[in-house]
Motif scaffolding. Structure first.
Motif, PDB file in Angstrom:
ATOM      1  N   LEU A 490      32.404  39.337  33.332  1.00 46.86           N
ATOM      2  CA  LEU A 490      33.297  39.643  34.454  1.00 46.86           C
ATOM      3  C   LEU A 490      33.889  41.034  34.319  1.00 46.86           C
ATOM      4  O   LEU A 490      34.052  41.759  35.313  1.00 46.86           O
ATOM      5  CB  LEU A 490      34.404  38.592  34.545  1.00 46.86           C
ATOM      6  CG  LEU A 490      33.965  37.185  34.957  1.00 46.86           C
ATOM      7  CD1 LEU A 490      35.153  36.231  34.958  1.00 46.86           C
ATOM      8  CD2 LEU A 490      33.309  37.201  36.335  1.00 46.86           C
ATOM      9  N   THR A 494      33.246  43.895  37.288  1.00 44.86           N
ATOM     10  CA  THR A 494      34.363  44.500  38.023  1.00 44.86           C
ATOM     11  C   THR A 494      34.406  46.006  37.815  1.00 44.86           C
ATOM     12  O   THR A 494      34.850  46.752  38.691  1.00 44.86           O
ATOM     13  CB  THR A 494      35.708  43.888  37.589  1.00 44.86           C
ATOM     14  OG1 THR A 494      35.823  43.948  36.163  1.00 44.86           O
ATOM     15  CG2 THR A 494      35.820  42.448  38.034  1.00 44.86           C
ATOM     16  N   LEU A 502      38.432  40.465  40.601  1.00 46.47           N
ATOM     17  CA  LEU A 502      38.729  39.367  39.678  1.00 46.47           C
ATOM     18  C   LEU A 502      40.226  39.143  39.652  1.00 46.47           C
ATOM     19  O   LEU A 502      41.007  40.091  39.579  1.00 46.47           O
ATOM     20  CB  LEU A 502      38.218  39.724  38.277  1.00 46.47           C
ATOM     21  CG  LEU A 502      38.489  38.731  37.155  1.00 46.47           C
ATOM     22  CD1 LEU A 502      37.719  37.444  37.371  1.00 46.47           C
ATOM     23  CD2 LEU A 502      38.114  39.345  35.806  1.00 46.47           C
ATOM     24  N   THR A 511      40.132  30.999  37.493  1.00 46.93           N
ATOM     25  CA  THR A 511      39.641  32.369  37.615  1.00 46.93           C
ATOM     26  C   THR A 511      38.999  32.515  38.988  1.00 46.93           C
ATOM     27  O   THR A 511      38.102  31.748  39.344  1.00 46.93           O
ATOM     28  CB  THR A 511      38.614  32.687  36.516  1.00 46.93           C
ATOM     29  OG1 THR A 511      39.238  32.526  35.236  1.00 46.93           O
ATOM     30  CG2 THR A 511      38.103  34.105  36.659  1.00 46.93           C
ATOM     31  N   ILE A 513      36.952  34.901  41.685  1.00 43.22           N
ATOM     32  CA  ILE A 513      36.178  36.114  41.961  1.00 43.22           C
ATOM     33  C   ILE A 513      36.078  36.279  43.477  1.00 43.22           C
ATOM     34  O   ILE A 513      35.979  35.297  44.213  1.00 43.22           O
ATOM     35  CB  ILE A 513      34.775  36.081  41.319  1.00 43.22           C
ATOM     36  CG1 ILE A 513      33.966  34.879  41.812  1.00 43.22           C
ATOM     37  CG2 ILE A 513      34.870  36.081  39.811  1.00 43.22           C
ATOM     38  CD1 ILE A 513      32.518  34.882  41.352  1.00 43.22           C
TER      39      ILE A 513
END
Length: 765
Positions: A490, A494, A502, A511, A513
Motif C-alpha cells: 500500500l 500510494t 489510503l 483500512t 483504499i
C-alpha cells in the motif's frame, strides 16, 4: 467573399490534381530514398528501417551529436481499444527499435512490447504508461504509450504534463468517444498540440471523413485531412497525400516498403475538395497562408507544409491522417508527420515557479544547455529491480551520473547513482541527459511531481492536475502474517499513483483504499496478490458521497473551558452559506471582520478549525463540501484565548450551525457511454432507467447505437455483467466522473438511517 474564394481554390486545386505529371513507379532503394529525404524534404516515401536501426544503436552518442531541433517528445493517447499500443508496436518496428511485431493480449505468447505487465497482457489493456525512445529521419523521438481506460486517467495526465506533442488515435468506426473527450480536455489543460490518426480503417463501418467531422463538431477542433483513404473497409489499400498529391501504398510482409504512384483517377474530385478544405482551414488561422489564400495564389507543397506546422504547434489546427496499424498501413506516414509537424522542445513554452519570488512564473530555456542551471520534473515513480525508478523530464540544462542534485520541495541534496533511458521495462545506461530528454533515475527517494535542480536556483515546475477518487473499498490481508507485506504494498502504490488514496477509519477499524473506479482498485488488489504474495479480502465498494447545506445559517458560538490555571476562551460570529456546485470539493473561508475583537494571529487557527469540521458531516460521516465560512466578529480573552481555543470554537460553530442549514447528501454522477448493437437499444435503455440514470443522447450508425447517459455511481456496480447478458456479450461501456449531485430524499433517508444504525451499534459495543 470567402465562399467565392474557397470555390476558386477548389477549382484551381482540381486542375492541378488533374494535370499532375506523376508517373507510377516502384519503390527506390532504402539508402537512396533515406538520403534524399534527409537532404531535401521532411516526408519520406520508402522504408528507411535500416537507417533507423543504425541510428537507434547510436542514440546515446553524447552532447556532440545532440540537436534539440531534432527531438520530439510525443504521447499516444485515445479512448480504450482504439489501437494505441498496436500503433506504438508498429512505430517501434518500422524505426528498427524492435525486430518482430507482437500483438496485444499476447495471442502469440509474447505480447506487445509496451504492455509488459502480465495483467496488461491478460486483460488486453494498458494499465501503466510506458516510455520508450527511437529515431526516424535522423530525429530522436521519445514516446509514451498511455492507457485508454478512464480508471487510469492519471497516467495520461502526468504523461501529457511532460510531453511536447501527442498523437490522438481515433477508431475509424467509434470515432470520438467518452475517453476521447477526457484526453482532449487534458491536452487543452497542458496546451499540447496534437495530430489525429484515424485507425482501424479496415474494419466494417469505418469512415475517416465522418471521424474528421466529429473532431470538428464534437471536440471543436479546426481539423482537416492531410490524407484521403484509398478504398474502404476490407478494400482499404493506401492513402493519398494531399500536400504532395501522391498515392502511397504499404507493401511487403509487414508493410515495410512504401510504393508511390499517381493518385487514382476515381478520387480526383474528392482529392480536390479535401485539399481545398485543408487550405481553407489552415488559411483561417495562419497569416502567411491566409494572405496567399486571399490573393488567390495556390500555395506550393512547401508553403502549405510550413503553414500546417505553424498552425499545429500553436494548437490552432489539427491535421488528420489515416491508416490501420493492425494491417500495417499508414504508420510510416504518421512518423513522417510527427517529425514534420510536431514541435521540438524549444518551440514549446514551459514555465517554472520562482519559490523566492511569490511563485512568479519564469520561462524555462531548454536551448542553453551549458549556461542554464539544471531543472527536471519527476513525473512518474515505479518499483524497479534496483529500487525506486524515477521518470524524469529534463526541462533545462543537463543531468550527469554521479552529480549532486537538489529536491526543490525539501531542499535535500541527492547523488545521482544511475541514469537510464527506458524502453518499456528494459533500460539502457547513459552518462547524462539533456534538456528535452526523458530519462529515469535509480535509487532516488522522492515523490511524484517533485522538481529537481542543481541547487543554484529556486525554481520549481508547476504541478499536474490530480482528479479526486470516486470509489472506496475496505480491505484487509487474508492472512494475519501478511501485515508487513500488506503495508509495504500500500505504501508503494500510494507513492506511485496520486489517485490511489489510503486512509484508516478509526470507527470501523478498517483500512480504506480509494480510486477512480472498480477496475482501478481491482488491478491493485491483483498486484498485491501477484507481486507481494499478499491476497486480500475486500468489502463492498464504498462510494465517495459528499455533504453540503442548501441554506445560509448565522452562528454565534462560544468555546469556554476553565479547569484551573489558564483556560480556553474563543467566540466566533458569522455565517455559513452554500457556494454552489461550481465549487466542486472546495470550501471557502472569508474574513470580513471589522475591528480587533479577535487578534489576527488567531484567524488562521479559526480557518483550520473550519476545515477540520468539514472532514466529517453529521448526516453520514462524509466530507462537507461547497460551503463558505464568513467570519464577521468574535471575542477573545486577554489571558485564556489561544489558537487551540479558536480552532475548537470554529469546529463547534460549524457543527452547531450545520443542522440548521438544511443539509443534503451528494453522490458522484458518472457520464456513461454505452455502445451496443442497434437491436438491443430498448433493453439497455430500460437498464439505464432502472439504475436511475438519464439518457442524454443516442446516435445510431452502421448497426450500432451509442447512448450518452448520466448515472449515479452508486447504481453502477455490477453493470458490466448485466450489459453483457442483455447484449449477448456485444455491448461495452465506459464511464468518467462528471460532478456530485443531490441524492433523492428517499435514498438520503436510507443512508442516514444506515449510518445512525452503524454508529449506534459501535456505541453499544
Amino acid at each position: 467573399m470567402r465562399l467565392a474564394l474557397a470555390s476558386l481554390v477548389r477549382l484551381c486545386t482540381a486542375r492541378n490534381a488533374a494535370a499532375a505529371p506523376l508517373s507510377s513507379s516502384s519503390s527506390p532503394s532504402t539508402s537512396a530514398v533515406a538520403a534524399a529525404a534527409l537532404r531535401a524534404a521532411p516526408v519520406c516515401f520508402s522504408s528507411i528501417r535500416a537507417l533507423s536501426t543504425s541510428a537507434v544503436a547510436s542514440s546515446a552518442d553524447g552532447a556532440a551529436s545532440f540537436d534539440l531541433a531534432r527531438v520530439r517528445n510525443i504521447g499516444i493517447s485515445a479512448h480504450i481499444d482504439s489501437g494505441k499500443t498496436t500503433l506504438t508496436e508498429r512505430i517501434l518496428f518500422y524505426t528498427g527499435r524492435i525486430k518482430e511485431i507482437h500483438e496485444v493480449k499476447g495471442r502469440d505468447g509474447v505480447g506487445a512490447t509496451m504492455d509488459h505487465m502480465d495483467l496488461e497482457r491478460e486483460k488486453g489493456i494498458t494499465i501503466q504508461s510506458a516510455a520508450t525512445y527511437t529515431r526516424w529521419l535522423d530525429h530522436n523521438i521519445n514516446i509514451i504509450d498511455t492507457p485508454g481506460h478512464v480508471d487510469f486517467t492519471i497516467e495520461v495526465e502526468r504523461s501529457l504534463r511532460v510531453l511536447d506533442g501527442a498523437v490522438l488515435v481515433l477508431c475509424g468506426v467509434g470515432g470520438v468517444q467518452s475517453q476521447t473527450l477526457t484526453v482532449d480536455r487534458q491536452m487543452k489543460r497542458y496546451n499540447v498540440p496534437a495530430i489525429a490518426f484515424v485507425n482501424k480503417l479496415d474494419r466494417p463501418g469505418a469512415n475517416a471523413f465522418k471521424i474528421c467531422e466529429q473532431l470538428r463538431n464534437k471536440l471543436r477542433h479546426n481539423a482537416a485531412m492531410l490524407q484521403v483513404p484509398i478504398g474502404a473497409e476490407e478494400n482499404f489499400t493506401g492513402v493519398v497525400d494531399l500536400i504532395d498529391n501522391v498515392a502511397l501504398y504499404n507493401e511487403g510482409t509487414f508493410g515495410e516498403t512504401i510504393r508511390r504512384e499517381a493518385p487514382p483517377a476515381a478520387l480526383a474530385t474528392v482529392i480536390a475538395e479535401r485539399r481545398a478544405l485543408l487550405i481553407e482551414a489552415v488559411a483561417d488561422v495562419d497569416d502567411e497562408l491566409g494572405e496567399l489564400f486571399l490573393n488567390e495564389v495556390e500555395p506550393t507543397a512547401d508553403q502549405l507544409r510550413a503553414a500546417v506546422r505553424r498552425a499545429t504547434i500553436s494548437r490552432k489546427f489539427t491535421p488528420v491522417l489515416c491508416g490501420t496499424a493492425l494491417k500495417n498501413k499508414g504508420v510510416q506516414m504518421l512518423l513522417n508527420s510527427i517529425v514534420t509537424y510536431m514541435p521540438n522542445p524549444t518551440e514549446i513554452k514551459n514555465y517554472a515557479l520562482d519559490l523566492n519570488n511569490n511563485n512568479e512564473k519564469v520561462l524555462v530555456h531548454p536551448e542553453n544547455l551549458e549556461k542554464e542551471p539544471f531543472l527536471g520534473l519527476a513525473f512518474k515513480l515505479e518499483e524497479g529491480r534496483f529500487g525506486q525508478l524515477t521518470y524524469l523530464r529534463v526541462y533545462q540544462g543537463r543531468i550527469r551520473r554521479g552529480e549532486f542534485i537538489m529536491n526543490a520541495r525539501d531542499r535535500k541534496k541527492i547523488k545521482v547513482p544511475r541514469l537510464v533511458q527506458m524502453h518499456a521495462n528494459e533500460m539502457e545506461e547513459i552518462q547524462e541527459a539533456h534538456a528535452g530528454q526523458i530519462c529515469a533515475m535509480f535509487g532516488v527517494d522522492c515523490a511524484s511531481g517533485d522538481t529537481f535542480t542543481d541547487g543554484t536556483t529556486s525554481l520549481a515546475m508547476t504541478s499536474m492536475f490530480v482528479p479526486e477518487p470516486v470509489i472506496s473499498l475496505a480491505i484487509r490481508p487474508e492472512r494475519k502474517d501478511d501485515l508487513e507485506r500488506f503495508s509495504k504494498a500500500l505504501g508503494r502504490f500510494t507513492k506511485e499513483d496520486p489517485t490511489f488514496r489510503l486512509s484508516f477509519d478509526a470507527d470501523s477499524k478498517e483500512t480504506i483504499i480509494s480510486g477512480m473506479g472498480e477496475l482501478h482498485l481491482e488491478v491493485y488488489l491483483e498486484r498485491m496478490k501477484r507481486e507481494y504474495n499478499c491476497p486480500t479480502i475486500s468489502g463492498k465498494p464504498k462510494v465517495a458521497f459528499r455533504e453540503t447545506i442548501t441554506a445560509p445559517v448565522n452562528f454565534d458560538y462560544l468555546h469556554k473551558k476553565q479547569s484551573g490555571g489558564s483556560g480556553q476562551y474563543g467566540r466566533v460570529i458569522g455565517t455559513i452559506e452554500p457556494i454552489g456546485e461550481e465549487a466542486g470539493d472546495a470550501n471557502e473561508f472569508t474574513n470580513t471582520m471589522i475591528g480587533m475583537n479577535i487578534a489576527p494571529a488567531f484567524v488562521p487557527a479559526i480557518e483550520r478549525g473550519f476545515q477540520e469540521a468539514c472532514d466529517r458531516g453529521s448526516l453520514t460521516g462524509n466530507r462537507i463540501v461547497g460551503i463558505r465560512f464568513d467570519l464577521k466578529d468574535g471575542q477573545s480573552h486577554p489571558v485564556d484565548s489561544n489558537e487551540l481555543a479558536f480552532r475548537l470554537a470554529a469546529r463547534g460553530a460549524v457543527r452547531q450551525a450545520y443542522a440548521n442549514g438544511s443539509p443534503i447528501l451528494l453522490e458522484p454522477i458518472m457520464k456513461v457511454e454505452i455502445t451496443i448493437p442497434e437491436e438491443h437499444q430498448g433493453a439497455v435503455s430500460g437498464q439505464v432507467n432502472r439504475r436511475k440514470g438519464m439518457i442524454l443522447d443516442s446516435e445510431v450508425s452502421d448497426g450500432y447505437c451509442v447512448l450518452q447517459t448520466e448515472v449515479p455511481l452508486n447504481n453502477m456496480f455490477g453493470y458490466s455483467t448485466e450489459l453483457r447478458s442483455a447484449t449477448q456479450g456485444k455491448g461495452e461501456f465506459s464511464m468518467e466522473y462528471v460532478r456530485h449531485a443531490p441524492v433523492p430524499m428517499s435514498t438520503q433517508l436510507e443512508l442516514v438511517r444506515a449510518y445512525e444504525k452503524e454508529r449506534g451499534g459501535k456505541k453499544d459495543e
